[in-house]
Design an enzyme around this catalytic site. Structure first.
Site, short mmCIF file in Angstrom:
data_model
loop_
_atom_site.label_atom_id
_atom_site.label_comp_id
_atom_site.label_asym_id
_atom_site.label_seq_id
_atom_site.Cartn_x
_atom_site.Cartn_y
_atom_site.Cartn_z
CB VAL A 118 -15.65 166.96 -24.67
CG1 VAL A 118 -14.79 166.51 -25.84
CG2 VAL A 118 -17.11 166.55 -24.90
N PRO A 119 -12.87 165.82 -22.59
CG PRO A 119 -11.91 163.79 -21.97
CD PRO A 119 -13.15 164.39 -22.58
CB CYS A 120 -9.83 169.25 -25.20
SG CYS A 120 -10.41 170.71 -24.34
CG HIS A 121 -8.62 168.42 -19.14
ND1 HIS A 121 -9.97 168.23 -19.38
CD2 HIS A 121 -8.28 167.52 -18.18
CE1 HIS A 121 -10.42 167.27 -18.59
NE2 HIS A 121 -9.41 166.83 -17.85
#
Length: 156
Positions: A118-121
């Site tokens: 889950v690409p919060c970056h």
């Protein structure tokens, strides 16, 4: 719940899940890597390894993160950010329907239990700065460069 530990370029990743999906993927500076991977976690381990080897740009194993309804909504919206692209916290707030919820969106991003997948970056400051990454800004920088080595240089 089953647990696996794998070595990555960013530290030791912990993967926790069961037959309902992966609930947690986190990273730490140190840890013990075990050679035995529980069967229920093997696909997640394989896909994460492929990501770090530059052979994979998405994930398709089952996810089962625990969080509030709002957090789940924010995490689901993160899944729509394409590999190699970024969005600002303001853009994420607009997508979620409330530009005034920017702090709540940022807080939910920070509680994301599924590192990388889950690409919060991929969420950055409105001015293009790298802000607010629970795994450390150096990891965020590494991940963004890994996903888009040519254009991300301008962010740093």
């Amino acid at each position: 719940m089953e647990t696996a530990y794998i070595k990555t370029p960013l530290g030791i990743a912990t993967i926790i899940g069961d037959e309902n999906g992966i609930s947690v993927i986190s990273v730490a500076e140190e840890g013990t890597v075990l050679s035995t991977i529980p069967a229920v976690l093997q696909e997640a381990v394989s896909q994460l390894t492929g990501y770090f080897e530059g052979k994979r740009t998405d994930f398709d194993f089952a996810l089962n993160p625990k969080g509030t309804a709002f957090q789940q909504k924010v995490w689901k919206a993160l899944l729509d950010i394409p590999y190699g692209k970024t969005r600002t916290y303001l853009e994420q707030s607009k997508i979620l329907g409330d530009v005034k919820a920017i702090r709540a969106v940022a807080s939910a991003n920070g509680k994301n239990p599924l590192w990388i997948v889950v690409p919060c970056h991929r969420v950055i400051g409105t001015d293009g700065s790298l802000t607010g990454y629970a795994g450390g800004l150096w990891r965020k920088k590494w991940l963004l460069e890994h996903e888009n080595p040519t254009t991300q240089q301008s962010l740093f």
